[in-house]
Design a protein around this motif. Structure first.
Motif, PDB file in Angstrom:
ATOM      1  N   GLY A  89      31.825  56.244  33.464  1.00  0.00           N
ATOM      2  CA  GLY A  89      30.371  56.984  33.217  1.00  0.00           C
ATOM      3  C   GLY A  89      29.613  56.058  32.113  1.00  0.00           C
ATOM      4  N   LEU A  90      30.340  55.257  31.483  1.00  0.00           N
ATOM      5  CA  LEU A  90      29.729  54.568  30.286  1.00  0.00           C
ATOM      6  C   LEU A  90      28.924  53.482  30.781  1.00  0.00           C
ATOM      7  CD1 LEU A  90      32.467  54.177  27.617  1.00  0.00           C
ATOM      8  CD2 LEU A  90      30.455  55.791  27.694  1.00  0.00           C
ATOM      9  N   ALA A  91      27.748  53.384  30.246  1.00  0.00           N
ATOM     10  CA  ALA A  91      26.820  52.188  30.633  1.00  0.00           C
ATOM     11  C   ALA A  91      26.594  51.129  29.403  1.00  0.00           C
ATOM     12  CB  ALA A  91      25.441  52.838  31.053  1.00  0.00           C
ATOM     13  N   VAL A  92      27.130  50.071  29.768  1.00  0.00           N
ATOM     14  CA  VAL A  92      27.061  49.022  28.789  1.00  0.00           C
ATOM     15  C   VAL A  92      26.351  47.808  29.304  1.00  0.00           C
ATOM     16  CG1 VAL A  92      29.065  49.473  27.495  1.00  0.00           C
ATOM     17  CG2 VAL A  92      29.153  47.743  29.354  1.00  0.00           C
ATOM     18  N   ASP A  93      25.416  47.093  28.832  1.00  0.00           N
ATOM     19  CA  ASP A  93      24.830  45.923  29.352  1.00  0.00           C
ATOM     20  C   ASP A  93      25.704  44.699  29.130  1.00  0.00           C
ATOM     21  OD1 ASP A  93      22.889  43.297  28.668  1.00  0.00           O
ATOM     22  OD2 ASP A  93      21.791  45.032  29.646  1.00  0.00           O
ATOM     23  N   GLY A  94      25.662  43.758  30.177  1.00  0.00           N
ATOM     24  CA  GLY A  94      26.496  42.703  30.258  1.00  0.00           C
ATOM     25  C   GLY A  94      26.301  41.774  29.062  1.00  0.00           C
ATOM     26  N   SER A  95      25.214  41.753  28.313  1.00  0.00           N
ATOM     27  CA  SER A  95      25.125  40.805  27.200  1.00  0.00           C
ATOM     28  C   SER A  95      25.524  41.797  26.124  1.00  0.00           C
ATOM     29  CB  SER A  95      23.698  40.861  26.956  1.00  0.00           C
ATOM     30  OG  SER A  95      22.930  42.257  26.646  1.00  0.00           O
ATOM     31  N   ASP A  96      26.289  42.803  26.021  1.00  0.00           N
ATOM     32  CA  ASP A  96      27.014  43.364  24.944  1.00  0.00           C
ATOM     33  C   ASP A  96      28.667  43.218  25.162  1.00  0.00           C
ATOM     34  OD1 ASP A  96      24.885  44.666  23.966  1.00  0.00           O
ATOM     35  OD2 ASP A  96      24.833  46.544  25.322  1.00  0.00           O
ATOM     36  N   LEU A  97      28.843  42.512  26.260  1.00  0.00           N
ATOM     37  CA  LEU A  97      30.179  42.261  26.365  1.00  0.00           C
ATOM     38  C   LEU A  97      30.801  40.809  25.803  1.00  0.00           C
ATOM     39  CD1 LEU A  97      30.631  42.894  30.445  1.00  0.00           C
ATOM     40  CD2 LEU A  97      31.450  44.214  28.666  1.00  0.00           C
ATOM     41  N   ARG A  98      32.116  40.983  25.111  1.00  0.00           N
ATOM     42  CA  ARG A  98      32.512  39.705  24.430  1.00  0.00           C
ATOM     43  C   ARG A  98      33.650  39.538  25.370  1.00  0.00           C
ATOM     44  NH1 ARG A  98      35.322  38.972  18.727  1.00  0.00           N
ATOM     45  NH2 ARG A  98      35.885  36.865  19.226  1.00  0.00           N
ATOM     46  N   ARG A  99      33.659  38.105  26.167  1.00  0.00           N
ATOM     47  CA  ARG A  99      34.818  37.802  26.763  1.00  0.00           C
ATOM     48  C   ARG A  99      35.932  37.359  25.727  1.00  0.00           C
ATOM     49  NH1 ARG A  99      37.026  33.130  29.116  1.00  0.00           N
ATOM     50  NH2 ARG A  99      37.990  33.622  31.184  1.00  0.00           N
ATOM     51  N   VAL A 100      37.412  37.918  25.764  1.00  0.00           N
ATOM     52  CA  VAL A 100      38.149  37.329  24.858  1.00  0.00           C
ATOM     53  C   VAL A 100      39.014  36.291  25.561  1.00  0.00           C
ATOM     54  CG1 VAL A 100      40.380  38.471  23.808  1.00  0.00           C
ATOM     55  CG2 VAL A 100      38.368  39.767  23.711  1.00  0.00           C
ATOM     56  N   GLY A 101      39.103  36.394  26.730  1.00  0.00           N
ATOM     57  CA  GLY A 101      39.971  35.180  27.402  1.00  0.00           C
ATOM     58  C   GLY A 101      40.527  35.847  28.687  1.00  0.00           C
ATOM     59  N   ARG A 102      41.382  34.912  29.219  1.00  0.00           N
ATOM     60  CA  ARG A 102      41.824  35.092  30.679  1.00  0.00           C
ATOM     61  C   ARG A 102      43.401  35.073  30.982  1.00  0.00           C
ATOM     62  NH1 ARG A 102      38.802  31.801  35.269  1.00  0.00           N
ATOM     63  NH2 ARG A 102      37.534  33.841  35.161  1.00  0.00           N
ATOM     64  N   GLY A 103      43.929  36.201  31.325  1.00  0.00           N
ATOM     65  CA  GLY A 103      45.489  36.082  31.672  1.00  0.00           C
ATOM     66  C   GLY A 103      45.603  35.730  32.977  1.00  0.00           C
ATOM     67  N   ALA A 104      46.981  35.696  33.371  1.00  0.00           N
ATOM     68  CA  ALA A 104      47.092  35.505  34.802  1.00  0.00           C
ATOM     69  C   ALA A 104      48.554  36.198  35.218  1.00  0.00           C
ATOM     70  CB  ALA A 104      47.403  34.089  35.217  1.00  0.00           C
ATOM     71  N   GLU A 105      48.634  36.474  36.534  1.00  0.00           N
ATOM     72  CA  GLU A 105      49.675  37.221  37.153  1.00  0.00           C
ATOM     73  C   GLU A 105      49.737  36.408  38.465  1.00  0.00           C
ATOM     74  OE1 GLU A 105      50.184  40.517  39.257  1.00  0.00           O
ATOM     75  OE2 GLU A 105      48.174  41.062  39.116  1.00  0.00           O
ATOM     76  N   SER A 106      50.784  36.814  39.372  1.00  0.00           N
ATOM     77  CA  SER A 106      50.857  36.107  40.563  1.00  0.00           C
ATOM     78  C   SER A 106      49.800  35.891  41.596  1.00  0.00           C
ATOM     79  CB  SER A 106      52.333  36.826  41.276  1.00  0.00           C
ATOM     80  OG  SER A 106      51.730  38.145  41.724  1.00  0.00           O
ATOM     81  N   THR A 107      48.875  36.676  41.654  1.00  0.00           N
ATOM     82  CA  THR A 107      47.624  36.892  42.509  1.00  0.00           C
ATOM     83  C   THR A 107      46.529  37.013  42.141  1.00  0.00           C
ATOM     84  OG1 THR A 107      47.973  38.934  43.532  1.00  0.00           O
ATOM     85  CG2 THR A 107      49.229  37.242  44.625  1.00  0.00           C
ATOM     86  N   ALA A 108      46.508  37.310  40.690  1.00  0.00           N
ATOM     87  CA  ALA A 108      45.088  37.664  40.078  1.00  0.00           C
ATOM     88  C   ALA A 108      44.872  37.051  38.677  1.00  0.00           C
ATOM     89  CB  ALA A 108      44.971  39.201  39.762  1.00  0.00           C
ATOM     90  N   LEU A 109      43.779  36.799  38.205  1.00  0.00           N
ATOM     91  CA  LEU A 109      43.343  36.143  37.144  1.00  0.00           C
ATOM     92  C   LEU A 109      42.866  37.490  36.256  1.00  0.00           C
ATOM     93  CD1 LEU A 109      41.811  32.466  37.962  1.00  0.00           C
ATOM     94  CD2 LEU A 109      44.298  33.397  37.017  1.00  0.00           C
ATOM     95  N   LEU A 110      42.769  37.783  35.125  1.00  0.00           N
ATOM     96  CA  LEU A 110      42.370  38.754  34.354  1.00  0.00           C
ATOM     97  C   LEU A 110      41.372  38.364  33.156  1.00  0.00           C
ATOM     98  CD1 LEU A 110      42.027  42.127  34.003  1.00  0.00           C
ATOM     99  CD2 LEU A 110      44.102  41.730  32.441  1.00  0.00           C
ATOM    100  N   ASP A 111      40.309  38.700  33.264  1.00  0.00           N
ATOM    101  CA  ASP A 111      39.252  38.237  32.174  1.00  0.00           C
ATOM    102  C   ASP A 111      39.143  39.531  31.491  1.00  0.00           C
ATOM    103  OD1 ASP A 111      38.748  35.660  33.181  1.00  0.00           O
ATOM    104  OD2 ASP A 111      36.647  36.243  33.617  1.00  0.00           O
TER     105      ASP A 111
END
Length: 181
Positions: A89-111
């Motif tokens: 139920g939390l509403a944040v604006d996309g501009s409030d997000l700070r991308r830290v990085g990207r991880g990976a597993e066998s079939t997915a990438l995780l931002d």
């Protein structure tokens, strides 16, 4: 989530391939990934939001940083905003997000993102997704991770990002980028 959930497919570098995949289709294409997101929400008092997965989900009753799959046509930031709203139920604006990085597993990438919020926002949990939620210290997040109370695939994806995520959480707790009333 529905059976009709469709994901854009990415190559190992994270570039879109122009292909899509239905979530429940067991025929996973070789050397393809789908994008997932997780958003570490940090309150102005420094506490971090953890959610516990519902009984009907994979890895039931495991604690996690809220997130999920990016739907076809969405950006990672759009999915992070949507997943956070749907699950908590939390509403944040996309501009409030700070991308830290990207991880990976066998079939997915995780931002992985961090979002700072002011005050003590009220949560409205989706019982199909989330069994419980708790605002905890970063030390408690690390304890859950070390004790195996978080889904193993997520822990693996987060591992190379953990030092950067720890720094980003500390910065958010100091008020850098806080949003909301």
């Amino acid at each position: 989530m529905t059976d009709a959930e469709t994901w854009d497919l990415l190559d190992e570098r994270g570039a879109t391939t122009g292909e899509t995949h239905r979530r429940d289709d067991p025929r996973w294409p070789t050397n393809r990934f789908h994008l997932m997101v997780a958003t570490c929400v940090v309150r102005s008092d420094g506490l971090v939001l953890l959610t516990r997965r519902a009984a009907t989900k994979a890895f039931p009753f495991m604690w996690e940083i809220p997130g999920g799959s990016v739907l076809a046509g969405e950006t990672g930031a759009q999915a992070a905003v949507r997943e956070l709203r749907e699950e908590t139920g939390l509403a944040v604006d996309g501009s409030d997000l700070r991308r830290v990085g990207r991880g990976a597993e066998s079939t997915a990438l995780l931002d992985v993102y961090v979002a700072a919020v002011r005050g003590r926002p009220r949560l409205h949990l989706d019982p199909a997704e989330v069994d419980r939620a708790a605002w905890v210290t970063w030390s408690e997040v690390e304890t859950h991770r070390a004790a195996g109370r978080m889904p193993a695939p997520w822990v693996g994806c987060f591992a190379p990002l953990w030092p950067d995520l720890t720094r980003a959480v500390a910065q958010a707790a100091q008020g850098e980028g806080a949003s909301g009333p």
